[in-house]
Motif scaffolding. Structure first.
Motif, PDB file in Angstrom:
ATOM      1  N   LYS A 170       0.839  -1.206   0.000  1.00 33.04           N
ATOM      2  CA  LYS A 170       0.000   0.000   0.000  1.00 33.04           C
ATOM      3  C   LYS A 170       0.869   1.251   0.000  1.00 33.04           C
ATOM      4  O   LYS A 170       0.639   2.174  -0.791  1.00 33.04           O
ATOM      5  CB  LYS A 170      -0.943   0.009   1.205  1.00 33.04           C
ATOM      6  CG  LYS A 170      -1.782   1.277   1.298  1.00 33.04           C
ATOM      7  CD  LYS A 170      -2.798   1.229   2.421  1.00 33.04           C
ATOM      8  CE  LYS A 170      -2.199   1.580   3.744  1.00 33.04           C
ATOM      9  NZ  LYS A 170      -3.220   1.716   4.816  1.00 33.04           N
ATOM     10  N   THR A 191      -7.305   3.895   1.413  1.00 33.83           N
ATOM     11  CA  THR A 191      -8.621   4.536   1.451  1.00 33.83           C
ATOM     12  C   THR A 191      -8.557   5.839   0.644  1.00 33.83           C
ATOM     13  O   THR A 191      -7.472   6.353   0.336  1.00 33.83           O
ATOM     14  CB  THR A 191      -9.030   4.870   2.888  1.00 33.83           C
ATOM     15  OG1 THR A 191      -8.135   5.878   3.405  1.00 33.83           O
ATOM     16  CG2 THR A 191      -9.000   3.636   3.787  1.00 33.83           C
ATOM     17  N   ASP A 192      -9.729   6.372   0.353  1.00 34.70           N
ATOM     18  CA  ASP A 192      -9.767   7.658  -0.347  1.00 34.70           C
ATOM     19  C   ASP A 192      -9.094   8.754   0.475  1.00 34.70           C
ATOM     20  O   ASP A 192      -8.411   9.617  -0.080  1.00 34.70           O
ATOM     21  CB  ASP A 192     -11.200   8.047  -0.693  1.00 34.70           C
ATOM     22  CG  ASP A 192     -11.760   7.239  -1.864  1.00 34.70           C
ATOM     23  OD1 ASP A 192     -11.007   6.457  -2.487  1.00 34.70           O
ATOM     24  OD2 ASP A 192     -12.962   7.402  -2.150  1.00 34.70           O
ATOM     25  N   THR A 199      -6.476   3.218  -8.526  1.00 28.41           N
ATOM     26  CA  THR A 199      -7.034   1.864  -8.404  1.00 28.41           C
ATOM     27  C   THR A 199      -6.001   0.919  -7.808  1.00 28.41           C
ATOM     28  O   THR A 199      -6.332   0.101  -6.932  1.00 28.41           O
ATOM     29  CB  THR A 199      -7.522   1.355  -9.782  1.00 28.41           C
ATOM     30  OG1 THR A 199      -8.561   2.230 -10.234  1.00 28.41           O
ATOM     31  CG2 THR A 199      -8.033  -0.074  -9.698  1.00 28.41           C
ATOM     32  N   ILE A 250      -5.351   8.382   0.054  1.00 24.64           N
ATOM     33  CA  ILE A 250      -4.952   8.847  -1.274  1.00 24.64           C
ATOM     34  C   ILE A 250      -4.961  10.378  -1.298  1.00 24.64           C
ATOM     35  O   ILE A 250      -4.006  11.012  -1.772  1.00 24.64           O
ATOM     36  CB  ILE A 250      -5.862   8.234  -2.359  1.00 24.64           C
ATOM     37  CG1 ILE A 250      -5.629   6.717  -2.429  1.00 24.64           C
ATOM     38  CG2 ILE A 250      -5.630   8.904  -3.723  1.00 24.64           C
ATOM     39  CD1 ILE A 250      -6.692   5.941  -3.183  1.00 24.64           C
ATOM     40  N   ARG A 269      -5.882   1.589  -4.139  1.00 21.25           N
ATOM     41  CA  ARG A 269      -7.080   1.028  -3.499  1.00 21.25           C
ATOM     42  C   ARG A 269      -6.988  -0.491  -3.410  1.00 21.25           C
ATOM     43  O   ARG A 269      -7.384  -1.081  -2.400  1.00 21.25           O
ATOM     44  CB  ARG A 269      -8.327   1.409  -4.287  1.00 21.25           C
ATOM     45  CG  ARG A 269      -8.789   2.813  -4.049  1.00 21.25           C
ATOM     46  CD  ARG A 269     -10.121   3.051  -4.752  1.00 21.25           C
ATOM     47  NE  ARG A 269     -10.557   4.411  -4.578  1.00 21.25           N
ATOM     48  CZ  ARG A 269     -10.999   5.177  -5.558  1.00 21.25           C
ATOM     49  NH1 ARG A 269     -11.080   4.714  -6.788  1.00 21.25           N
ATOM     50  NH2 ARG A 269     -11.384   6.415  -5.306  1.00 21.25           N
ATOM     51  N   ASN A 270      -6.481  -1.126  -4.456  1.00 20.32           N
ATOM     52  CA  ASN A 270      -6.337  -2.590  -4.457  1.00 20.32           C
ATOM     53  C   ASN A 270      -5.378  -3.075  -3.382  1.00 20.32           C
ATOM     54  O   ASN A 270      -5.458  -4.233  -2.957  1.00 20.32           O
ATOM     55  CB  ASN A 270      -5.897  -3.097  -5.828  1.00 20.32           C
ATOM     56  CG  ASN A 270      -6.998  -3.017  -6.868  1.00 20.32           C
ATOM     57  OD1 ASN A 270      -8.190  -2.886  -6.539  1.00 20.32           O
ATOM     58  ND2 ASN A 270      -6.615  -3.067  -8.136  1.00 20.32           N
TER      59      ASN A 270
END
Length: 187
Positions: free
Chosen positions: A96, A128-129, A120, A132, A123-124
């Motif tokens: 991550k 989390t938003d 993406t 990011i 996120r994968n």
């Protein structure tokens, strides 16, 4: 030598902040929120993002001091910080964080380089938003801080012990307390 007459005895961003202290508070507030405020990313991970961007921008003061702060948050692991600076994809960090560092590196070059595929991929890997968002804001903010430091030609020593000491203090006390203490001592 600085391009303008900055107060003597201040290094890196501290010289610029001492020159115009009314700008120091909002800049420190932002960095305090982004790097030490509540987050699902650790303080060490957020400092690594700041260090990665500052290293890519070749801003000696910023990548050294934030690398030292990151190391302080990571149990003194200077080798890991150095690995993130030189080849983060091979560093022993989470997938991550690698995906987030990829995004941060693209922001450092040009924010328009960040793609939906990059988001993406992060996120994968579990980002989390908010993570990011904060990675992008940390990268953008550190581009500003780096350009501020370098654009004024501030003094940026190459003394690892100086950065270690500063890093430990900032990791312990935060940015606002450390900055206020530093500026009070120097003025």
């Amino acid at each position: 030598m600085a391009h303008i007459a900055l107060p003597p005895g201040h290094i890196g961003i501290r010289g610029a902040m001492a020159f115009r202290p009314e700008t120091a508070r909002p800049m420190n507030d932002l960095v305090e929120i982004l790097l030490t405020g509540p987050s699902t990313l650790t303080k060490g991970e957020r400092e690594l993002i700041a260090t990665h961007v500052s290293n890519r921008n070749r801003t000696t003061f910023c990548h050294n001091v934030h690398g030292a702060i990151a190391a302080a948050h990571l149990g003194g692991n200077e080798a890991l910080v150095q690995q993130v600076k030189t080849d983060y994809l091979q560093a022993e960090i989470s997938a991550k964080l690698k995906a987030l560092l990829t995004i941060a590196g693209k922001v450092q070059q040009d924010g328009k380089l960040v793609t939906q595929e990059d988001v993406t991929a992060a996120r994968n890997e579990g980002a989390t938003d908010l993570e990011i968002h904060d990675t992008i804001l940390i990268a953008a903010a550190f581009c500003m801080y780096n350009r501020y430091v370098d654009g004024l030609g501030t003094e940026q020593p190459n003394d690892p012990d100086l950065y270690r000491e500063r890093g430990k203090r900032t990791a312990r006390d935060g940015y606002i307390s450390s900055s206020a203490e530093y500026l009070a001592r120097k003025n």
